[in-house]
Scaffold this motif. Structure first.
Motif, PDB file in Angstrom:
ATOM      1  N   VAL A  61       4.059  -2.057   0.558  1.00 47.93           N
ATOM      2  CA  VAL A  61       4.213  -2.024   2.014  1.00 47.93           C
ATOM      3  C   VAL A  61       2.936  -2.595   2.608  1.00 47.93           C
ATOM      4  CG1 VAL A  61       4.541  -0.562   4.040  1.00 47.93           C
ATOM      5  CG2 VAL A  61       5.709   0.019   1.915  1.00 47.93           C
ATOM      6  N   ASN A  62       3.060  -3.502   3.576  1.00 48.83           N
ATOM      7  CA  ASN A  62       1.894  -4.210   4.110  1.00 48.83           C
ATOM      8  C   ASN A  62       1.947  -4.273   5.627  1.00 48.83           C
ATOM      9  OD1 ASN A  62       1.113  -5.546   1.320  1.00 48.83           O
ATOM     10  ND2 ASN A  62       3.287  -5.983   1.638  1.00 48.83           N
ATOM     11  N   VAL A  63       0.782  -4.183   6.227  1.00 44.14           N
ATOM     12  CA  VAL A  63       0.633  -4.450   7.658  1.00 44.14           C
ATOM     13  C   VAL A  63      -0.501  -5.452   7.824  1.00 44.14           C
ATOM     14  CG1 VAL A  63       1.506  -2.218   8.412  1.00 44.14           C
ATOM     15  CG2 VAL A  63      -0.927  -2.494   7.980  1.00 44.14           C
ATOM     16  N   GLY A 106      -2.396  -2.218   2.833  1.00 43.09           N
ATOM     17  CA  GLY A 106      -1.110  -1.956   2.219  1.00 43.09           C
ATOM     18  C   GLY A 106      -1.174  -0.915   1.127  1.00 43.09           C
ATOM     19  N   LEU A 107      -0.014  -0.482   0.758  1.00 41.79           N
ATOM     20  CA  LEU A 107       0.167   0.436  -0.363  1.00 41.79           C
ATOM     21  C   LEU A 107       1.104  -0.214  -1.360  1.00 41.79           C
ATOM     22  CD1 LEU A 107       0.760   3.739   1.656  1.00 41.79           C
ATOM     23  CD2 LEU A 107      -1.367   3.041   0.533  1.00 41.79           C
ATOM     24  N   VAL A 122     -17.270 -14.186   6.640  1.00 47.07           N
ATOM     25  CA  VAL A 122     -17.472 -13.008   5.792  1.00 47.07           C
ATOM     26  C   VAL A 122     -16.092 -12.499   5.396  1.00 47.07           C
ATOM     27  CG1 VAL A 122     -19.715 -12.315   6.714  1.00 47.07           C
ATOM     28  CG2 VAL A 122     -17.636 -11.524   7.844  1.00 47.07           C
ATOM     29  N   PHE A 123     -16.014 -11.995   4.181  1.00 47.30           N
ATOM     30  CA  PHE A 123     -14.741 -11.545   3.639  1.00 47.30           C
ATOM     31  C   PHE A 123     -14.987 -10.322   2.787  1.00 47.30           C
ATOM     32  CE2 PHE A 123     -11.822 -11.508  -0.006  1.00 47.30           C
ATOM     33  CZ  PHE A 123     -10.586 -11.451   0.634  1.00 47.30           C
ATOM     34  N   GLY A 124     -14.056  -9.390   2.841  1.00 47.35           N
ATOM     35  CA  GLY A 124     -14.170  -8.215   1.994  1.00 47.35           C
ATOM     36  C   GLY A 124     -12.813  -7.614   1.700  1.00 47.35           C
ATOM     37  N   GLN A 125     -12.670  -7.088   0.505  1.00 44.97           N
ATOM     38  CA  GLN A 125     -11.457  -6.366   0.176  1.00 44.97           C
ATOM     39  C   GLN A 125     -11.777  -5.289  -0.857  1.00 44.97           C
ATOM     40  OE1 GLN A 125      -8.281  -8.394  -1.888  1.00 44.97           O
ATOM     41  NE2 GLN A 125      -9.666  -9.958  -2.695  1.00 44.97           N
ATOM     42  N   THR A 130      -3.504   6.955  -8.062  1.00 46.00           N
ATOM     43  CA  THR A 130      -3.052   7.414  -9.371  1.00 46.00           C
ATOM     44  C   THR A 130      -2.835   6.168 -10.212  1.00 46.00           C
ATOM     45  OG1 THR A 130      -0.655   7.306  -9.054  1.00 46.00           O
ATOM     46  CG2 THR A 130      -1.786   9.252  -8.159  1.00 46.00           C
ATOM     47  N   PRO A 131      -2.537   6.272 -11.480  1.00 47.89           N
ATOM     48  CA  PRO A 131      -2.246   5.064 -12.265  1.00 47.89           C
ATOM     49  C   PRO A 131      -1.042   4.281 -11.766  1.00 47.89           C
ATOM     50  CG  PRO A 131      -2.753   6.903 -13.706  1.00 47.89           C
ATOM     51  CD  PRO A 131      -2.630   7.468 -12.329  1.00 47.89           C
ATOM     52  N   THR A 132      -0.213   4.880 -10.936  1.00 45.12           N
ATOM     53  CA  THR A 132       0.990   4.186 -10.471  1.00 45.12           C
ATOM     54  C   THR A 132       1.055   4.023  -8.956  1.00 45.12           C
ATOM     55  OG1 THR A 132       2.157   6.305 -10.410  1.00 45.12           O
ATOM     56  CG2 THR A 132       2.333   5.001 -12.442  1.00 45.12           C
ATOM     57  N   PHE A 133      -0.013   4.348  -8.264  1.00 41.89           N
ATOM     58  CA  PHE A 133       0.002   4.328  -6.801  1.00 41.89           C
ATOM     59  C   PHE A 133      -1.364   3.852  -6.320  1.00 41.89           C
ATOM     60  CE2 PHE A 133      -0.253   7.087  -2.782  1.00 41.89           C
ATOM     61  CZ  PHE A 133       0.246   6.058  -1.994  1.00 41.89           C
ATOM     62  N   ALA A 134      -1.371   2.757  -5.532  1.00 40.52           N
ATOM     63  CA  ALA A 134      -2.635   2.160  -5.115  1.00 40.52           C
ATOM     64  C   ALA A 134      -2.527   1.676  -3.673  1.00 40.52           C
ATOM     65  CB  ALA A 134      -3.018   1.004  -6.034  1.00 40.52           C
ATOM     66  N   GLY A 135      -3.661   1.331  -3.126  1.00 39.90           N
ATOM     67  CA  GLY A 135      -3.714   0.770  -1.786  1.00 39.90           C
ATOM     68  C   GLY A 135      -4.819  -0.261  -1.698  1.00 39.90           C
ATOM     69  N   TYR A 136      -4.785  -1.046  -0.634  1.00 44.81           N
ATOM     70  CA  TYR A 136      -5.821  -2.064  -0.459  1.00 44.81           C
ATOM     71  C   TYR A 136      -6.102  -2.252   1.019  1.00 44.81           C
ATOM     72  CZ  TYR A 136      -2.436  -5.450   1.306  1.00 44.81           C
ATOM     73  OH  TYR A 136      -1.498  -6.078   2.082  1.00 44.81           O
ATOM     74  N   VAL A 137      -7.291  -2.771   1.314  1.00 50.71           N
ATOM     75  CA  VAL A 137      -7.686  -3.205   2.654  1.00 50.71           C
ATOM     76  C   VAL A 137      -8.377  -4.554   2.487  1.00 50.71           C
ATOM     77  CG1 VAL A 137      -9.133  -2.751   4.662  1.00 50.71           C
ATOM     78  CG2 VAL A 137      -7.943  -0.865   3.548  1.00 50.71           C
ATOM     79  N   ARG A 138      -8.034  -5.496   3.337  1.00 50.57           N
ATOM     80  CA  ARG A 138      -8.591  -6.844   3.242  1.00 50.57           C
ATOM     81  C   ARG A 138      -8.955  -7.315   4.639  1.00 50.57           C
ATOM     82  NH1 ARG A 138      -4.299  -9.201   0.863  1.00 50.57           N
ATOM     83  NH2 ARG A 138      -4.994  -8.422  -1.153  1.00 50.57           N
ATOM     84  N   VAL A 139     -10.166  -7.817   4.846  1.00 50.73           N
ATOM     85  CA  VAL A 139     -10.601  -8.294   6.158  1.00 50.73           C
ATOM     86  C   VAL A 139     -11.338  -9.629   6.005  1.00 50.73           C
ATOM     87  CG1 VAL A 139     -10.776  -6.000   7.191  1.00 50.73           C
ATOM     88  CG2 VAL A 139     -12.751  -6.977   6.022  1.00 50.73           C
TER      89      VAL A 139
END
Length: 960
Positions: A448-450, A432-433, A330-333, A339-348
């Motif tokens: 920036v990523n962890v 990450g952001l 299973v995968f999800g992100q 804002t238009p210039t600032f985003a983040g993500y989560v991936r598992v």
């Protein structure tokens, strides 16, 4: 603080300062920014951290799109990348790699059920695998601490494209990127739900059916994008009995390479009363032979006869041609624009694999010639004269000066084949952001990523034995009776004489486990610094911290030294690394007398390892756009690979190598063999010789140098012409040099070199006993020397104009390896070279793929031809085999092989969204792989060739 640590600390502080700048800028811009979708006019291509508009960069990157993957008909990431022309030998599910395959010296274990990628024939551990630009955790298969990525942990259904960089990139990505980088880009822009079902089968073989299902759902809102997927894949096994040449140990050799551990038993011993040495085996069907010491020749009437090649055991039918594998994931992100210039993500991701390998019933090798590094078998065994099944009338012993048992080989078919079943669980989580902002009117971006990921494996082994209990059951019956559960053991009566009660005492279930963990933190910043005379000067900088942890824990029985099979010790270790890098892109010329443009890229990286200290690598590249239609490019890169946990901390284990002793039989009287301690009439007892391997805490990192020169020509006369819509031609020359290469030398070469040259270094690897048998062979891992390889890549892409009958496109890719050599520390060349097959691994001079793709309306069709050049392999002095050509240097020739694949597909949205049906056949003409003498199992090289016979498949997909 040391100068290296001071430089690293300064670099880290600079990277963190640069990373903090965009956070301040975003805070300032957020109040004024209007809502909307982010747009970027630059892209980041594997091989550089700098985002820019040009896709043709200083280094060649091969991009496999989703359409390319679907047209291949392959069902795993490994199959896709292993069929690239630049790929070398690597593990896959055709490798039945447990059992006597043994433990390789890199401490990574046998990788049972795993699949890896090798580029430029430099080994999977020298290829860096990324997912969305971030490292993936190394494999774990419950047999060691792996040093490469198992591509079976990444489901094919989540992939948008695969970018393959076939050039050194350590200065960009750090350790391991010596041979290249495989960057897997996951799906992000998905609208709606989708279902894909697939089924495949081998037409000429029983078994091997594959089926699976992929489910996906994605969407977007004003600020968010998401994708969730689930995959199921199952592949059934194929027995080696389904392939004719696999019906003998090595095709064309009869039973010469069969095992001397037979179901009847082989007994080499000296009668203490007469001093006569016997080499006998019971007659077939005689379960109660009565040894007569007066019968000293081969004309016997006591139920025994002299052991000959015809008595050897054919282990091949017990193996697997294709290993079973079941994978669930299973995968999800989700990506969210704050804002238009600032985003983040989560991936598992969570992936679970169940796989299995199988080998012939585990043999017993007992006696002073056994050479298995086990005191229970070599030095402390006493088969008591009182044992009710011992027909000799005297003790058979390996103890001290009275030792008279040289070899007892018995194959306990009553216990069934060895079966190794793996369960591997891999989880991955990252967050990450990222953002964009302007500095003096120039666009900059940051991220920036962890990440943390773990691969954990458990393996259960059925069909192995406890050597201590075998000793107890063969000893004095009174001593056995005093041990609860002990039952006297019969090794003398042939098949069927080992009873269930005997098996219950000596046959345990063995459990092994391993784990690999990777933790990572990274920060990157890239943008344009200022305008130069030829364009914007860009940069990228960043910091990365990684921590590796790994362990392998064999069964307590193995640790105690009581395992009759391939022994190994536990492994555990960890280390971390801090890194900082800086990269510049500098346009040197634009629209000048030298051409359209000339661009320079420069990169450097400093790495500080907790166990090695600091090191730095650099890279320089040039891109010369001579004209709109002609591009020249080149790069020079330094590389670096730190030893893995298994290579450093792996403890003593064993690999059973199939070796031909040059002193066997008649050769024993040659001066070289006499000097090696071989007595006249010496006969090699067993073709499988135990080689002890181990990691090495004193290993130093590998370093490398890579050179790439290439050209791309897109002639204007082929643009929008009546015969051509577009034509692209490319050529690339590559050269890699690896210094201090970490690996073990080839055992067969060591043996032959010692005999032929009396080289003291080679002769120091092994030891013979007074009977000439090799009883010790050590091949500990080391920085053995230098690898040099070079060659050429050629590509052609030709797209024809669309006609009433549709559109046709051709693609041709060829890799020509002109040099490959490994020179050890003594300046001696190892046998691996272009056009040579050795140790289940080939380097064809040329590999090539030609494909044609046609589309019209909802219809599409594809055809491809995959060509593998002919090979040669040494017969190892084993003259007389039908497949060996004595007139040509005692070689076996593996002919050139071409596989043809076809596919037909039709799709329409009339019934439902994205409905498509696909039918295809790979290896449509059923080409068989060429016979290989030196390959460990099944008589062919499973890392180079397809399974015999065609594989057909069907797919149906739809969305809603």
């Amino acid at each position: 603080m040391s100068p290296q640590r001071h430089r690293l600390a300064a670099a880290v502080r600079l990277s963190l300062l640069l990373t903090a700048l965009p956070l301040c800028a975003v805070a300032q811009e957020a109040a004024d920014a209007a809502s909307g979708t982010r747009t970027l006019d630059t892209v980041q291509v594997t091989g550089s951290r700098i985002k820019r508009a040009e896709l043709e960069t200083q280094v060649p990157v091969q991009v496999l799109t989703r359409e390319d993957i679907d047209r291949s008909g392959f069902t795993s990431v490994a199959e896709v990348v292993q069929n690239l022309t630049a790929s070398g030998a690597a593990l896959n599910t055709k490798f039945n790699s447990s059992g006597n395959f043994g433990f390789p010296p890199d401490g990574g274990g046998v990788g049972a059920g795993a699949a890896t990628v090798d580029l430029r024939h430099l080994g999977a551990k020298r290829v860096l695998v990324l997912v969305d630009g971030i490292r993936w955790v190394n494999e774990s298969s419950a047999s060691g601490v792996g040093s490469s990525v198992d591509l079976n942990t990444i489901p094919l259904s989540i992939i948008e494209r695969i970018e393959v960089l076939e050039d050194g990139a350590s200065s960009i990505y750090g350790s391991d990127a010596i041979a290249g980088v495989v960057n897997i880009i996951t799906r992000k822009d998905v609208d709606g739900a989708s279902v894909q079902l697939h089924y495949g089968d081998f037409g000429d073989l029983k078994g091997g059916e594959t089926w699976g299902a992929d489910l996906g759902w994605g969407g977007s809102s004003e600020r968010a994008r998401w994708f969730v997927g689930a995959s199921y894949f199952k592949q059934k096994e194929i027995s080696s009995l389904e392939y004719g040449p696999a019906g003998v140990p090595v095709p064309g050799t009869g039973l010469a390479n069969g095992s001397s551990a037979t179901p009847n038993g082989r007994f080499v011993f000296q009668d203490p009363n007469t001093g006569v040495v016997h080499n006998i085996t019971p007659n077939t069907g005689d379960t109660d032979p009565a040894f007569d010491p007066t019968q000293t020749g081969c004309d016997r009437t006591d139920g025994f006869h002299c052991f000959t090649t015809a008595d050897r055991f054919n282990f091949a039918p017990y193996n697997l041609l294709l290993t079973p594998s079941e994978r669930k994931s299973v995968f999800g992100q989700v990506q969210f624009d704050f804002t238009p210039t600032f985003a983040g993500y989560v991936r598992v991701l969570y992936n679970e694999r169940e796989s299995a390998n199988q080998a012939a019933p585990e043999p017993f090798f007992l006696g002073t010639d056994a050479g298995v590094y086990n005191d229970w078998a070599e030095r402390t065994l006493v088969i008591s004269a009182l044992n009710p099944y011992n027909p000799m009338g005297f003790d058979l012993t390996t103890v001290g000066e009275d030792a008279n048992l040289f070899l007892l080989g018995r194959r306990p078919v009553e216990g069934g084949p060895r079966r190794f079943e793996q369960e591997v669980k891999t989880w991955y989580a990252s967050a990450g952001l990222n953002g964009v902002f302007d500095v003096a009117g120039k666009p900059w971006s940051w991220d920036v990523n962890v990440m943390r990921s773990e691969s954990k494996a458990d393996q259960t082994n059925y069909g192995s034995y406890n050597i201590r209990r075998i000793n107890e059951a063969l000893g004095d019956p009174a001593a056995c009776a005093a041990i609860s559960g002990c039952v006297p053991l019969n090794l003398f009566g042939g098949p069927g004489t080992i009873t269930p009660d005997m098996l219950a005492w000596i046959q345990p279930v063995v459990h092994d486990r391993s784990r690999n963990t990777l933790s990572l933190v990274s920060a990157n910043l890239t943008g344009d610094l200022f305008e130069g005379w030829a364009g914007a000067i860009s940069f990228a900088t960043g910091y990365e911290y990684r921590k590796y942890e790994g362990e392998y824990q064999p069964d307590a029985l193995t640790v105690a030294g009581e395992y009759n099979g391939v022994p190994s010790g536990p492994t555990s270790g960890e280390y971390d690394v801090n890194e900082a890098y800086l990269e510049f892109y500098v346009p040197l010329m634009k629209d000048g007398w030298l051409g359209k443009s000339l661009d320079l890229s420069v990169a450097g990286r400093y790495s500080e390892y907790s166990n090695f200290g600091g090191t730095s690598t650099g890279k320089i590249g040039l891109r010369w756009q001579v004209a709109d239609e002609f591009l020249l490019r080149g790069s020079f890169a330094e590389g670096f690979r730190a030893p893995s946990i298994g290579e450093l901390y792996g403890t003593l284990s064993r690999f059973d190598a199939t070796l031909v002793d040059p002193c066997n039989n008649a050769a024993s009287t040659t001066p070289e063999c006499v000097a090696d301690g071989v007595p006249p009439g010496y006969e090699q007892a067993n073709p499988q010789i135990s080689v002890v391997t181990s990691g090495n805490i004193d290993l130093q990192p590998e370093t490398s140098r890579s050179l790439m020169l290439g050209a791309v020509w897109s002639p204007s006369f082929a643009d929008a012409a009546s015969w051509s819509d577009r034509l692209d031609l490319g050529v690339t020359f590559y050269r890699h040099t690896v210094d201090g290469a970490i690996q073990a030398l080839d055992a067969q070469t060591i043996l032959q070199r010692c005999i032929s040259t009396r080289d003291p270094v080679s002769c120091g690897f092994y030891e013979r006993n007074e009977r000439g048998q090799i009883v010790r062979f050590d091949n500990i891992l080391g920085n053995v020397g230098t690898i040099r390889t070079d060659g050429w890549d050629f590509n052609l892409d030709w797209r024809l104009p669309e006609q009433a009958w549709g559109r046709l496109a051709f693609a041709w890719k060829t890799t020509w390896v002109t040099k490959y050599e490994l020179v050890n520390e003594a300046g001696q060349a190892e046998p691996r070279a272009p056009g040579v097959e050795i140790n289940n691994s080939a380097i064809p001079d040329r590999t090539s793929t030609l494909s044609a793709n046609w589309s019209h309306g909802g219809w599409s069709a594809a055809w491809s031809a995959r060509y593998i050049d002919g090979l040669r392999e040494s017969c190892g002095g084993a003259n007389g085999f039908d497949i060996c050509d004595d007139s040509d240097g005692d070689l076996n020739h593996l002919g050139a092989t071409t596989y043809h694949d076809v596919q037909l597909s039709w799709g329409s949205d009339a019934w439902m969204k994205d409905f498509r049906v696909t039918l295809g056949v790979n290896n449509v003409f059923g080409k068989d792989p060429p016979i290989c003498l030196s390959c460990t199992l099944n008589g062919y090289d499973a890392s180079t060739y397809d399974l015999p016979g065609p594989f057909w498949y069907a797919r149906v997909g739809f969305g809603f």
